[in-house]
Design a protein around this motif. Structure first.
Motif, PDB file in Angstrom:
ATOM      1  N   PHE A 118       0.391   2.944 -62.724  1.00 20.40           N
ATOM      2  CA  PHE A 118      -0.884   2.752 -62.031  1.00 20.40           C
ATOM      3  C   PHE A 118      -0.795   3.270 -60.593  1.00 20.40           C
ATOM      4  O   PHE A 118      -1.713   3.939 -60.113  1.00 20.40           O
ATOM      5  CB  PHE A 118      -1.286   1.272 -62.043  1.00 20.40           C
ATOM      6  N   CYS A 119       0.295   2.972 -59.932  1.00 22.15           N
ATOM      7  CA  CYS A 119       0.483   3.407 -58.545  1.00 22.15           C
ATOM      8  C   CYS A 119       0.464   4.932 -58.445  1.00 22.15           C
ATOM      9  O   CYS A 119      -0.187   5.503 -57.567  1.00 22.15           O
ATOM     10  CB  CYS A 119       1.796   2.842 -58.013  1.00 22.15           C
ATOM     11  N   ASP A 120       1.150   5.594 -59.362  1.00 19.16           N
ATOM     12  CA  ASP A 120       1.181   7.053 -59.350  1.00 19.16           C
ATOM     13  C   ASP A 120      -0.205   7.636 -59.600  1.00 19.16           C
ATOM     14  O   ASP A 120      -0.644   8.542 -58.878  1.00 19.16           O
ATOM     15  CB  ASP A 120       2.171   7.571 -60.392  1.00 19.16           C
ATOM     16  N   SER A 121      -0.923   7.120 -60.583  1.00 21.15           N
ATOM     17  CA  SER A 121      -2.255   7.670 -60.865  1.00 21.15           C
ATOM     18  C   SER A 121      -3.227   7.353 -59.733  1.00 21.15           C
ATOM     19  O   SER A 121      -4.099   8.168 -59.409  1.00 21.15           O
ATOM     20  CB  SER A 121      -2.788   7.170 -62.210  1.00 21.15           C
ATOM     21  N   THR A 122      -3.081   6.198 -59.112  1.00 21.41           N
ATOM     22  CA  THR A 122      -3.949   5.849 -57.984  1.00 21.41           C
ATOM     23  C   THR A 122      -3.662   6.744 -56.787  1.00 21.41           C
ATOM     24  O   THR A 122      -4.593   7.205 -56.114  1.00 21.41           O
ATOM     25  CB  THR A 122      -3.781   4.363 -57.610  1.00 21.41           C
ATOM     26  N   MET A 123      -2.398   7.030 -56.533  1.00 18.12           N
ATOM     27  CA  MET A 123      -2.061   7.911 -55.411  1.00 18.12           C
ATOM     28  C   MET A 123      -2.623   9.318 -55.655  1.00 18.12           C
ATOM     29  O   MET A 123      -3.104   9.968 -54.727  1.00 18.12           O
ATOM     30  CB  MET A 123      -0.554   7.963 -55.189  1.00 18.12           C
ATOM     31  N   ARG A 124      -2.591   9.777 -56.883  1.00 13.80           N
ATOM     32  CA  ARG A 124      -3.199  11.084 -57.197  1.00 13.80           C
ATOM     33  C   ARG A 124      -4.699  11.062 -56.904  1.00 13.80           C
ATOM     34  O   ARG A 124      -5.252  12.015 -56.353  1.00 13.80           O
ATOM     35  CB  ARG A 124      -2.941  11.457 -58.652  1.00 13.80           C
ATOM     36  N   ALA A 125      -5.351   9.955 -57.270  1.00 12.92           N
ATOM     37  CA  ALA A 125      -6.788   9.822 -57.000  1.00 12.92           C
ATOM     38  C   ALA A 125      -7.062   9.756 -55.501  1.00 12.92           C
ATOM     39  O   ALA A 125      -8.025  10.364 -55.009  1.00 12.92           O
ATOM     40  CB  ALA A 125      -7.343   8.583 -57.695  1.00 12.92           C
ATOM     41  N   VAL A 126      -6.217   9.044 -54.751  1.00 13.09           N
ATOM     42  CA  VAL A 126      -6.347   8.993 -53.288  1.00 13.09           C
ATOM     43  C   VAL A 126      -6.265  10.397 -52.713  1.00 13.09           C
ATOM     44  O   VAL A 126      -7.090  10.810 -51.888  1.00 13.09           O
ATOM     45  CB  VAL A 126      -5.264   8.076 -52.666  1.00 13.09           C
ATOM     46  N   LEU A 127      -5.269  11.150 -53.138  1.00  9.05           N
ATOM     47  CA  LEU A 127      -5.084  12.506 -52.614  1.00  9.05           C
ATOM     48  C   LEU A 127      -6.246  13.422 -52.981  1.00  9.05           C
ATOM     49  O   LEU A 127      -6.663  14.258 -52.171  1.00  9.05           O
ATOM     50  CB  LEU A 127      -3.756  13.091 -53.101  1.00  9.05           C
ATOM     51  N   GLU A 128      -6.786  13.268 -54.189  1.00  8.85           N
ATOM     52  CA  GLU A 128      -7.954  14.068 -54.570  1.00  8.85           C
ATOM     53  C   GLU A 128      -9.129  13.786 -53.640  1.00  8.85           C
ATOM     54  O   GLU A 128      -9.810  14.708 -53.181  1.00  8.85           O
ATOM     55  CB  GLU A 128      -8.348  13.773 -56.019  1.00  8.85           C
ATOM     56  N   ILE A 129      -9.369  12.516 -53.367  1.00 10.07           N
ATOM     57  CA  ILE A 129     -10.463  12.136 -52.472  1.00 10.07           C
ATOM     58  C   ILE A 129     -10.224  12.692 -51.076  1.00 10.07           C
ATOM     59  O   ILE A 129     -11.111  13.300 -50.459  1.00 10.07           O
ATOM     60  CB  ILE A 129     -10.631  10.602 -52.422  1.00 10.07           C
ATOM     61  N   LEU A 130      -9.023  12.501 -50.570  1.00 13.68           N
ATOM     62  CA  LEU A 130      -8.713  12.944 -49.211  1.00 13.68           C
ATOM     63  C   LEU A 130      -8.830  14.458 -49.071  1.00 13.68           C
ATOM     64  O   LEU A 130      -9.397  14.961 -48.098  1.00 13.68           O
ATOM     65  CB  LEU A 130      -7.320  12.468 -48.799  1.00 13.68           C
ATOM     66  N   HIS A 131      -8.292  15.191 -50.031  1.00 17.44           N
ATOM     67  CA  HIS A 131      -8.358  16.659 -49.954  1.00 17.44           C
ATOM     68  C   HIS A 131      -9.786  17.169 -50.115  1.00 17.44           C
ATOM     69  O   HIS A 131     -10.150  18.186 -49.532  1.00 17.44           O
ATOM     70  CB  HIS A 131      -7.425  17.303 -50.983  1.00 17.44           C
ATOM     71  N   ARG A 132     -10.581  16.464 -50.893  1.00 19.93           N
ATOM     72  CA  ARG A 132     -11.977  16.873 -51.063  1.00 19.93           C
ATOM     73  C   ARG A 132     -12.793  16.611 -49.802  1.00 19.93           C
ATOM     74  O   ARG A 132     -13.653  17.380 -49.425  1.00 19.93           O
ATOM     75  CB  ARG A 132     -12.585  16.137 -52.269  1.00 19.93           C
ATOM     76  N   ARG A 133     -12.516  15.505 -49.127  1.00 15.55           N
ATOM     77  CA  ARG A 133     -13.331  15.085 -47.981  1.00 15.55           C
ATOM     78  C   ARG A 133     -12.810  15.567 -46.630  1.00 15.55           C
ATOM     79  O   ARG A 133     -13.570  15.640 -45.672  1.00 15.55           O
ATOM     80  CB  ARG A 133     -13.402  13.552 -47.940  1.00 15.55           C
ATOM     81  N   LEU A 134     -11.512  15.826 -46.538  1.00 17.38           N
ATOM     82  CA  LEU A 134     -10.913  16.102 -45.237  1.00 17.38           C
ATOM     83  C   LEU A 134     -10.232  17.465 -45.212  1.00 17.38           C
ATOM     84  O   LEU A 134      -9.830  17.984 -46.249  1.00 17.38           O
ATOM     85  CB  LEU A 134      -9.868  15.020 -44.896  1.00 17.38           C
ATOM     86  N   ASP A 135     -10.069  17.976 -44.029  1.00 14.29           N
ATOM     87  CA  ASP A 135      -9.344  19.227 -43.836  1.00 14.29           C
ATOM     88  C   ASP A 135      -7.865  18.881 -43.675  1.00 14.29           C
ATOM     89  O   ASP A 135      -7.384  18.640 -42.564  1.00 14.29           O
ATOM     90  CB  ASP A 135      -9.879  19.949 -42.595  1.00 14.29           C
ATOM     91  N   LEU A 136      -7.166  18.825 -44.796  1.00 12.58           N
ATOM     92  CA  LEU A 136      -5.755  18.445 -44.789  1.00 12.58           C
ATOM     93  C   LEU A 136      -4.895  19.621 -45.222  1.00 12.58           C
ATOM     94  O   LEU A 136      -5.315  20.443 -46.039  1.00 12.58           O
ATOM     95  CB  LEU A 136      -5.515  17.274 -45.747  1.00 12.58           C
ATOM     96  N   PRO A 137      -3.675  19.682 -44.705  1.00 12.65           N
ATOM     97  CA  PRO A 137      -2.777  20.770 -45.105  1.00 12.65           C
ATOM     98  C   PRO A 137      -2.320  20.601 -46.549  1.00 12.65           C
ATOM     99  O   PRO A 137      -2.286  19.484 -47.078  1.00 12.65           O
ATOM    100  CB  PRO A 137      -1.595  20.627 -44.140  1.00 12.65           C
ATOM    101  N   ASP A 138      -2.000  21.713 -47.171  1.00 13.42           N
ATOM    102  CA  ASP A 138      -1.482  21.694 -48.534  1.00 13.42           C
ATOM    103  C   ASP A 138       0.046  21.656 -48.457  1.00 13.42           C
ATOM    104  O   ASP A 138       0.723  22.642 -48.754  1.00 13.42           O
ATOM    105  CB  ASP A 138      -1.971  22.927 -49.298  1.00 13.42           C
ATOM    106  N   ASP A 139       0.558  20.539 -47.981  1.00 18.02           N
ATOM    107  CA  ASP A 139       1.995  20.342 -47.865  1.00 18.02           C
ATOM    108  C   ASP A 139       2.302  18.879 -48.173  1.00 18.02           C
ATOM    109  O   ASP A 139       1.386  18.124 -48.523  1.00 18.02           O
ATOM    110  CB  ASP A 139       2.505  20.787 -46.485  1.00 18.02           C
ATOM    111  N   PRO A 140       3.539  18.447 -48.054  1.00 18.13           N
ATOM    112  CA  PRO A 140       3.891  17.079 -48.475  1.00 18.13           C
ATOM    113  C   PRO A 140       3.338  15.947 -47.596  1.00 18.13           C
ATOM    114  O   PRO A 140       3.317  14.794 -48.023  1.00 18.13           O
ATOM    115  CB  PRO A 140       5.425  17.058 -48.400  1.00 18.13           C
TER     116      PRO A 140
END
Length: 194
Positions: A118-140
């Protein structure tokens, strides 16, 4: 029967008889629902047992969709979002269910494995939201910021769960303290004993 009631009954049964001591048939009989109805709400016993904490993280995803980033550091944005969700959901009833759920997961390997997934899938969803909404670098860095928040959350949850009286405000305070300790942990010197 609504899913919160199903979760409450499941947690009470698991707490008194142990996770492995309650079959799905017994749980469904206790709440007078069919397995078909059960599976409308949950994928299995692990999910129903983890519902209070998983519901909180789902609320975090919803809150991230609306959160105003206002140029602050990403970790601050995620912390503020988590704390806003805790303020909204962490009443005494939720805190009691969350405490039962977390303590049960610490004693039950299948629940711990479910939590990791659950934690892994939720973190993927968090990152999808953040990358869609924010200007974030494509790095770790965005992933690592999220993982640091989760580590702080787990540390806070561990300390909070050791207490006798669940209190959502105390959990939020522990989250704040744990997140505040993150920068110092990154430059902590590993000096040999002297």
């Amino acid at each position: 029967m609504t899913s919160p009631t199903l979760s409450e009954v499941a947690l009470a049964l698991f707490g008194s008889r142990g996770f492995g001591g309650v079959t799905l048939d017994e749980l469904c009989d206790e709440v007078e629902v069919s397995k078909r109805t059960f599976f409308r709400y949950f994928s299995g016993k692990e999910e129903v047992a983890m519902a209070p904490l998983e519901d909180m993280w789902r609320a975090l995803l919803d809150e991230l969709e609306k959160a105003d980033p206002d140029g602050r550091p990403l970790l601050e944005l995620m912390e503020a979002t988590l704390l806003a969700v805790l303020d909204r959901v962490a009443d005494d009833a939720w805190a009691g269910r969350a405490l039962l759920s977390y303590r049960l997961s610490r004693r039950t390997p299948s629940m711990d494995a479910h939590t990791l997934h659950f934690c892994d899938s939720t973190m993927r969803a968090v990152l999808e939201i953040l990358h869609r909404r924010l200007d974030l670098p494509d790095d770790p860095r965005p992933r690592l910021a999220g993982d640091m928040l989760v580590a702080a959350w787990r540390y806070a949850l561990d300390g909070w769960s050791a207490g006798d009286r669940p209190d959502g405000r105390e959990l939020a305070a522990r989250v704040r303290e744990a997140v505040a300790a993150l920068p110092g942990s990154l430059d902590l010197t590993a000096a040999p004993r002297g």
